[in-house]
Write an enzyme that holds these catalytic residues in place. Structure first.
Site, PDB file in Angstrom:
ATOM      1  N   GLY A 231       0.935  -1.166  -0.205  1.00 33.44           N
ATOM      2  CA  GLY A 231      -0.095   0.020   0.057  1.00 33.44           C
ATOM      3  C   GLY A 231       0.842   1.195   0.037  1.00 33.44           C
ATOM      4  O   GLY A 231       0.636   2.188   0.924  1.00 33.44           O
ATOM      5  N   THR A 232       1.690   1.244  -0.910  1.00 29.79           N
ATOM      6  CA  THR A 232       2.886   2.187  -0.829  1.00 29.79           C
ATOM      7  C   THR A 232       2.857   3.390  -1.599  1.00 29.79           C
ATOM      8  O   THR A 232       2.165   3.507  -2.550  1.00 29.79           O
ATOM      9  CB  THR A 232       4.028   1.336  -1.223  1.00 29.79           C
ATOM     10  OG1 THR A 232       4.050   0.059  -0.581  1.00 29.79           O
ATOM     11  CG2 THR A 232       5.389   1.909  -1.209  1.00 29.79           C
ATOM     12  N   THR A 233       3.796   4.462  -1.238  1.00 25.92           N
ATOM     13  CA  THR A 233       3.985   5.344  -2.179  1.00 25.92           C
ATOM     14  C   THR A 233       5.639   5.390  -2.088  1.00 25.92           C
ATOM     15  O   THR A 233       6.341   5.491  -1.203  1.00 25.92           O
ATOM     16  CB  THR A 233       3.666   6.812  -1.497  1.00 25.92           C
ATOM     17  OG1 THR A 233       2.305   6.712  -1.247  1.00 25.92           O
ATOM     18  CG2 THR A 233       3.960   7.794  -2.649  1.00 25.92           C
TER      19      THR A 233
ATOM     20  N   GLY B 163       0.023   4.392  -3.610  1.00 27.49           N
ATOM     21  CA  GLY B 163      -0.285   5.867  -3.371  1.00 27.49           C
ATOM     22  C   GLY B 163       0.347   6.726  -4.258  1.00 27.49           C
ATOM     23  O   GLY B 163      -0.130   7.911  -4.028  1.00 27.49           O
TER      24      GLY B 163
END
Lengths: 209, 241
Positions: A12-14, A143
């Site tokens: 669930g990354t940026t 993200g």
């Protein structure tokens, strides 16, 4: 409340990689989630491959970790054989090779960034499927959807004589991705120095809440 | 009982490798022969599902001295095909016999590669346009991901088949000049820009003649949005909510 604890750890990354006058800057958030539960709120998504090349990981945590391990292993041997530091291009292509050849089993999108004496600072994007694309800047992870518009208008070529300008741009990123940016690490890679700064700015902002 | 047995064998089979679906994709490529050679055009977009994620993807590359390859579909598979062709051209050069692979030969090689992958249920997810000139002979062909291949005076992939080919069929001539060919391609590209959701306004046009290859710098087309309906948008519904 239903929490699926056996859901695969996804990030669930940026993740962000930016080239600038002195080299490259890499940034990433620190949340790893398993479905709705935050499995790790202090993960380090920027991983070292060699002294001069780092990788920002997104997608399946397991997949990106094991690929990073393999690539670090191969690059180590390559460096010994070559007798000099590996180039960013070679590192990125090793990642691509593993990504592409195992595309049915892997679920990861990464950004490879580093500095070498031939081409200077470089950023390579290796998304799902194993495409490799050299870019002046790259964003990735779920993200990153919030950042397309921002980078489209804020990004300029050959930015900043000093790191401040790049940093200034990246400071706005947590404002935009406010959901996940509890902790952000920014890594500077440039000629002579590799400095890693924890964004205390972000930390203090959230502490105000 | 029957159903369960079939399902089980299907699961066992899927243990083998196969490309299931594309991730980063390019949209249409269009090409046509003209008086002095062959001309190809494609936009520079790399879509990630419905997101236009990459806006500087070069989807037309030159192969050896005599050919141009344009690709739509999965970009990672296109990059792999370029590696295969690199090796092919390298071995050809190593013969050092004064001969070099022409577009017809490269097209045939690509057809074999694509068809054989299709037979293994692991296709390279691309539609390829191969154009070139050798010894004054112009060549333009297409190969799809299942190995379907043919030659023609003008070809297109993806949406281009539906939107561009009718225009090309109506307006293409054997002795069309370079400037007219560019105009005709731009006409097709404009329609694709309007009507193909994954198209972007950033194109490259590549030409190949006996003299060599030229791939243009990226440029944009002028679009028309001057409809009378846009002139006074609040006509018929004055005021705000």
């Amino acid at each position: 409340m239903d929490i699926d604890l056996s859901a695969p750890h996804s990030m669930g990354t940026t993740i962000i990689g930016v080239t600038y006058n002195g080299g490259v800057v890499l940034g990433a958030d620190s949340r790893t989630s398993t479905g709705m539960y935050v499995a790790n709120r202090a993960s380090d998504k920027i991983t070292q491959l060699t002294d001069n090349v780092y990788i920002c990981r997104s997608g399946s945590a397991a997949d990106s970790q094991v690929i990073s391990d393999y690539v670090r292993y191969f690059l180590h041997q390559h460096t010994i054989q070559l007798g000099q530091p590996a180039t960013v291009k070679v590192a990125a292509n090793l990642v691509r090779l593993l990504s592409y050849q195992n595309k049915n089993m892997l679920q990861m999108g990464v950004i490879v960034g580093g500095w070498d004496k031939y081409e200077g600072g470089q950023i390579y994007s290796v998304p799902l499927g194993g495409t490799i694309l050299k870019q002046p800047f790259a964003i990735g992870g779920s993200g990153s959807t919030y950042l397309y518009g921002f980078f489209d208008q804020a990004w300029k070529e050959g930015m900043s004589k000093d790191e401040a300008e790049v940093c200034k741009m990246l400071i706005f990123v947590p404002d935009i991705c406010s959901v996940n940016m509890f902790w952000q690490k920014i890594l500077f890679l440039c000629y002579h120095t590799i400095t890693s700064q924890i964004m205390s700015y972000v930390l203090s902002r959230w502490q105000l809440l | 009982m029957e159903m369960a047995a079939v399902k089980d064998s299907a699961i066992l089979e899927s243990g083998t490798e196969r490309t299931l679906y594309p991730y980063v994709t390019g949209t249409s490529v269009i090409g046509m022969k003209y008086k002095d050679g062959v001309i190809l055009a494609a936009d520079m977009g790399g879509s990630y599902g419905s997101t236009l994620r990459y806006k500087s993807v070069e989807r037309i590359k030159h192969i050896g001295k005599h050919s141009l390859l344009g690709a739509s579909g999965e970009i990672s598979d296109f990059q792999e095909i370029l590696r295969y062709l690199d090796e092919l051209i390298l071995y050809d050069n190593m013969w050092d016999d004064g001969n070099s692979l022409g577009p017809k030969e490269v097209h045939n090689y690509l057809t074999r590669v694509m068809y054989n992958r299709r037979n293994k249920f692991n296709p390279l997810w691309n539609s390829l346009v191969l154009g070139g000139v050798k010894n004054g002979q112009k060549y333009l062909g297409m190969v799809g991901m299942i190995g379907t291949h043919f030659e023609d005076n003008h070809v297109a992939t993806g949406f281009g088949n539906h939107l561009a080919r009718p225009i090309l069929r109506a307006e293409w001539r054997e002795d069309i000049s370079f400037e007219e060919a560019v105009k005709l391609l731009e006409k097709c590209l404009l329609v694709l820009l309007y009507r193909d959701r994954s198209a972007i306004n950033k194109f490259q046009i590549a030409k190949i003649t006996d003299e060599g290859v030229t791939i243009s710098q990226p440029y944009a087309l002028k679009t028309n949005w001057g409809f009378s309906a846009f002139q006074n948008p609040s006509k018929g519904a004055e005021g705000s909510w």
